[in-house]
Design an enzyme around this catalytic site. Structure first.
Site, PDB file in Angstrom:
ATOM      1  CG  ASP A  80      -2.130  -0.912   1.046  1.00  0.00           C
ATOM      2  OD1 ASP A  80      -2.797  -0.807   0.000  1.00  0.00           O
ATOM      3  OD2 ASP A  80      -2.384  -1.742   1.937  1.00  0.00           O
ATOM      4  CD  GLU A  85      -4.129  12.338   0.973  1.00  0.00           C
ATOM      5  OE1 GLU A  85      -4.296  13.467   0.525  1.00  0.00           O
ATOM      6  OE2 GLU A  85      -5.005  11.444   0.884  1.00  0.00           O
ATOM      7  CG  ASP A  86      -3.371   6.886   3.832  1.00  0.00           C
ATOM      8  OD1 ASP A  86      -4.170   7.821   4.051  1.00  0.00           O
ATOM      9  OD2 ASP A  86      -3.614   5.942   3.068  1.00  0.00           O
ATOM     10  NE  ARG A 105      -0.947   2.099   3.913  1.00  0.00           N
ATOM     11  CZ  ARG A 105      -1.405   3.170   3.287  1.00  0.00           C
ATOM     12  NH1 ARG A 105      -2.698   3.431   3.318  1.00  0.00           N
ATOM     13  NH2 ARG A 105      -0.601   3.983   2.640  1.00  0.00           N
ATOM     14  NE  ARG A 151      -7.248   1.358   7.476  1.00  0.00           N
ATOM     15  CZ  ARG A 151      -6.739   1.316   6.248  1.00  0.00           C
ATOM     16  NH1 ARG A 151      -5.878   2.231   5.854  1.00  0.00           N
ATOM     17  NH2 ARG A 151      -7.079   0.351   5.423  1.00  0.00           N
ATOM     18  CG  HIS A 184      -8.707   7.526   4.712  1.00  0.00           C
ATOM     19  ND1 HIS A 184      -7.989   6.945   3.686  1.00  0.00           N
ATOM     20  CD2 HIS A 184      -8.138   7.070   5.866  1.00  0.00           C
ATOM     21  CE1 HIS A 184      -7.036   6.175   4.189  1.00  0.00           C
ATOM     22  NE2 HIS A 184      -7.109   6.227   5.502  1.00  0.00           N
ATOM     23  CB  CYS A 271      -4.474   7.765  -1.552  1.00  0.00           C
ATOM     24  SG  CYS A 271      -6.134   7.707  -0.926  1.00  0.00           S
TER      25      CYS A 271
HETATM   26  N1  GLY Z   1      -5.392   0.088   0.323  1.00  0.00           N
HETATM   27  C1  GLY Z   1      -5.232   1.336   0.980  1.00  0.00           C
HETATM   28  C2  GLY Z   1      -5.542   1.256   2.409  1.00  0.00           C
HETATM   29  O1  GLY Z   1      -6.359   0.442   2.807  1.00  0.00           O
HETATM   30  O2  GLY Z   1      -4.970   1.938   3.209  1.00  0.00           O
END
Ligand code: GLY
Length: 276
Positions: A80, A85-86, A105, A151, A184, A271
């Site tokens: 991922d 951006e995350d 992640r 998240r 998100h 993203c």
């Molecule tokens: N596939 C992107 C996420 O779930 O963060």
């Protein structure tokens, strides 16, 4: 780490005149392991070759907006990781290192932190037990919204709000946990012009967002709510004519970008880059 830097010349005064939002972006090339990332989309497996083509076109679209784009190499360990951006929230002067809500992640953070430390002196990290995905943060000219989501947890959102306020900006926490199917905050909300946002579904009705004019994506176009204003243009996922036309009718210049392979992996248009 091999970095590719390419410069696009944009006169700073011209940028300020158009209401400058960004001068730089950071992206990461999709990995060959991309299809092994997290997804709930049920749209089939992504074609990695096609994802690479779409990513290259996305980078060109950013350059077309006048941005200097730093392109990081693919990281096979983290499928991922193209969704950079995350991993952080950046402004022109300071940044926040995120702490992803998905454990698979978490390892994306250290490599990005090393990159950001070469560019920013004012970085603050979200600390455990806080979690925060950058995709939950929506910003317009020093006004931040942070989504409380699957998240981003309460502790992460609270830490983020304190960091933002310490920098003289404002931050509202918007709870999207009960909105079905929303990964998100920015899955459903985008600021596209002064006083104007794109918003879809129940998020559109949140009191925190009142006072802004809303453009709604058309029927079946909610994926495109995740669009991005970059300087004088708005990047919108291709194939969403109602939203594209609605934004054009507001006098905005729209650039359509093919996103099909990223959509299969729950990834939105925003993203794929960190912008500052
Ligand atoms: N596939 C992107 C996420 O779930 O963060």
């Amino acid at each position: 780490m091999a970095l590719v830097n390419e410069r696009v010349v944009l006169c700073p005064s011209a940028v300020v005149a158009m209401g400058m939002l960004f001068s730089h972006a950071i992206v990461r090339t999709p990995s060959l392991s991309f299809a092994e990332g997290i997804t709930t989309a049920n749209l089939g497996k992504p074609d990695v070759g096609r994802a690479l083509e779409q990513h290259a076109a996305y980078v060109e679209a950013l350059r077309g907006c006048g941005l200097e784009v730093m392109s990081l190499p693919a990281d096979e360990d983290f499928p991922d990781s193209t969704f950079v951006e995350d991993t952080a929230v950046l402004t022109a002067k300071w940044g926040v290192i995120a702490r992803p809500g998905a454990s698979s992640r978490m390892g994306e953070i250290l490599p990005m932190r090393k990159v950001l430390e070469t560019r920013f002196t004012d970085l603050t990290a979200i600390e455990a037990p806080g979690t925060l995905d950058g995709g939950d943060v929506c910003e317009w000219e020093g006004e931040f919204w942070v989504g409380l989501s699957g998240r981003t947890n309460e502790e992460g959102a609270a830490q983020f709000k304190r960091i933002v306020e310490a920098h003289g900006a404002t931050c509202q926490i918007i709870d999207i946990q009960k909105v079905p199917g929303l990964l998100h905050l920015k899955t459903a909300v985008a600021r596209v012009a002064p006083g104007l946002m794109v918003a879809s579904g129940p998020v559109r009705l949140d009191a925190a967002l009142s006072g802004l004019e809303v453009v709604e994506p058309g029927e079946g176009e909610s994926y495109a709510a995740n669009c991005v204003r970059v300087n004088d243009r708005v990047l919108v996922a291709a194939g969403h004519p109602n939203l594209t036309n609605a934004l054009k009718n507001k006098g905005l210049t729209v650039v359509e970008v093919e996103m099909s392979e990223f959509q299969k992996m729950d990834g939105g248009l925003s993203c794929l880059s960190l912008r500052y």
